[in-house]
Scaffold this active site. Structure first.
Site, mmCIF file in Angstrom:
data_model
loop_
_atom_site.group_PDB
_atom_site.id
_atom_site.type_symbol
_atom_site.label_atom_id
_atom_site.label_comp_id
_atom_site.label_asym_id
_atom_site.label_seq_id
_atom_site.Cartn_x
_atom_site.Cartn_y
_atom_site.Cartn_z
ATOM 1 N N GLY A 12 1.421 3.663 9.320
ATOM 2 C CA GLY A 12 0.292 4.062 8.473
ATOM 3 C C GLY A 12 -0.994 3.396 8.922
ATOM 4 O O GLY A 12 -2.066 4.028 8.984
ATOM 5 N N ASP A 68 -4.095 -7.686 8.648
ATOM 6 C CA ASP A 68 -3.282 -8.241 7.575
ATOM 7 C C ASP A 68 -3.923 -7.819 6.271
ATOM 8 O O ASP A 68 -5.118 -8.037 6.048
ATOM 9 C CB ASP A 68 -3.140 -9.764 7.661
ATOM 10 C CG ASP A 68 -1.911 -10.217 6.864
ATOM 11 O OD1 ASP A 68 -0.805 -9.730 7.170
ATOM 12 O OD2 ASP A 68 -2.056 -11.011 5.920
ATOM 13 N N PHE A 155 0.328 5.198 2.365
ATOM 14 C CA PHE A 155 1.561 4.410 2.491
ATOM 15 C C PHE A 155 1.480 3.275 1.474
ATOM 16 O O PHE A 155 0.501 3.149 0.735
ATOM 17 C CB PHE A 155 1.714 3.886 3.932
ATOM 18 C CG PHE A 155 0.649 2.887 4.345
ATOM 19 C CD1 PHE A 155 0.858 1.518 4.215
ATOM 20 C CD2 PHE A 155 -0.578 3.321 4.850
ATOM 21 C CE1 PHE A 155 -0.129 0.603 4.590
ATOM 22 C CE2 PHE A 155 -1.567 2.416 5.227
ATOM 23 C CZ PHE A 155 -1.340 1.047 5.094
ATOM 24 N N GLY A 156 2.502 2.445 1.478
ATOM 25 C CA GLY A 156 2.469 1.229 0.658
ATOM 26 C C GLY A 156 2.242 1.509 -0.815
ATOM 27 O O GLY A 156 2.898 2.365 -1.431
ATOM 28 N N TYR A 157 1.270 0.802 -1.380
ATOM 29 C CA TYR A 157 0.992 0.896 -2.811
ATOM 30 C C TYR A 157 0.032 2.038 -3.170
ATOM 31 O O TYR A 157 -0.385 2.127 -4.322
ATOM 32 C CB TYR A 157 0.400 -0.443 -3.300
ATOM 33 C CG TYR A 157 1.344 -1.616 -3.181
ATOM 34 C CD1 TYR A 157 2.257 -1.902 -4.191
ATOM 35 C CD2 TYR A 157 1.319 -2.456 -2.062
ATOM 36 C CE1 TYR A 157 3.126 -2.988 -4.089
ATOM 37 C CE2 TYR A 157 2.182 -3.542 -1.948
ATOM 38 C CZ TYR A 157 3.085 -3.802 -2.966
ATOM 39 O OH TYR A 157 3.936 -4.871 -2.866
#
Ligand SMILES: O=c1nc[nH]c2c1ncn2[C@H]1C[C@H](O)[C@@H](COP(=O)(O)OP(=O)(O)OP(=O)(O)O)O1
Ligand SMILES: [Mg+2]
Length: 197
Positions: A12, A68, A155-157
């Site tokens: 992503g 990050d 993606f992710g949250y």
């Protein structure tokens, strides 16, 4: 064309960052060079971005960019923060679905007004493994944590991150718009300025 290695195993991020960089810079995946993921032992986004970029520059011999990032939830005092990718690890679970399920659970019953959150992104660029002056740029994106997932992009949250200004979740936002407004987009805008791109 300039080439950079992206110090990330997250597809992503590669997709978003390459779209933001455009055709001037080719991002090569770290997977071409190594399957080993350095342990993210830093205590800040900045430290983790630098350690990932350093490792990628070492194994590739190319200049390296690292991202990050994570989600800081006000009600949780900024957690999961740098531990966002490992949020459900204490329950023996990993991956976006487990992390999202845990987030919904720990915020169960918390009213809308207390569900504020920020996505954080730090980009670090190291020209070589011992670069003493990494370029470090950051971006924040303000939102609120939904009570149920909505949307399929990103993606992710993303399915849990409500954007007041767009009246949708970041997984419902068109990818082109996410790439203009997100924490990652802001960090990349700063990095491009610093690089004269
Ligand atoms: O735009 C985003 N939309 C939704 N979620 C996001 C976003 N940006 C970061 N996140 C979440 C995903 C992961 O839970 C953590 C990043 O963790 P982080 O360690 O930086 O990335 P990662 O382990 O997925 O890949 P890698 O370290 O190989 O780059 O924050
Ligand atoms: Mg990671």
């Amino acid at each position: 064309m300039k080439e950079l290695v992206l110090a990330s195993h997250n597809p992503g991020k590669l997709k978003e960052l390459q779209a933001m960089l455009g055709a001037q810079v080719k991002l090569r995946s770290i997977a071409e060079f190594s399957q080993v993921e350095p342990e993210e032992t830093g205590l800040s986004f900045i430290e983790n971005a630098i350690l990932k970029a350093r490792h990628a520059a070492e194994v590739s011999g190319l200049p390296a960019l690292a991202d990050d990032s994570g989600l800081a939830v006000d009600y949780l005092g900024g957690a999961p923060g740098i531990y966002s990718a490992r949020f459900a690890a204490d329950e023996g679970a990993k991956g976006d679905a487990a992390n999202n399920a845990k987030l919904l659970r720990v915020l169960e019953g918390v009213p809308e007004a207390e569900r504020g959150a920020q996505f954080v992104c730090v980009l670090a660029l190291m020209r070589h493994p011992t670069d003493p002056l990494p370029l470090v740029c950051e971006g924040l994106w303000q939102g609120r944590i939904l009570s149920q997932a909505q949307g399929q992009h990103g993606f992710g949250y993303d399915p849990l991150f409500w954007l007041e200004e767009h009246q949708c979740s970041s997984a419902e936002l068109a990818p082109e718009l996410k790439n203009q407004h997100s924490h990652r987009a802001l960090a990349m805008r700063l990095l491009k300025q610093r690089l004269g791109l």
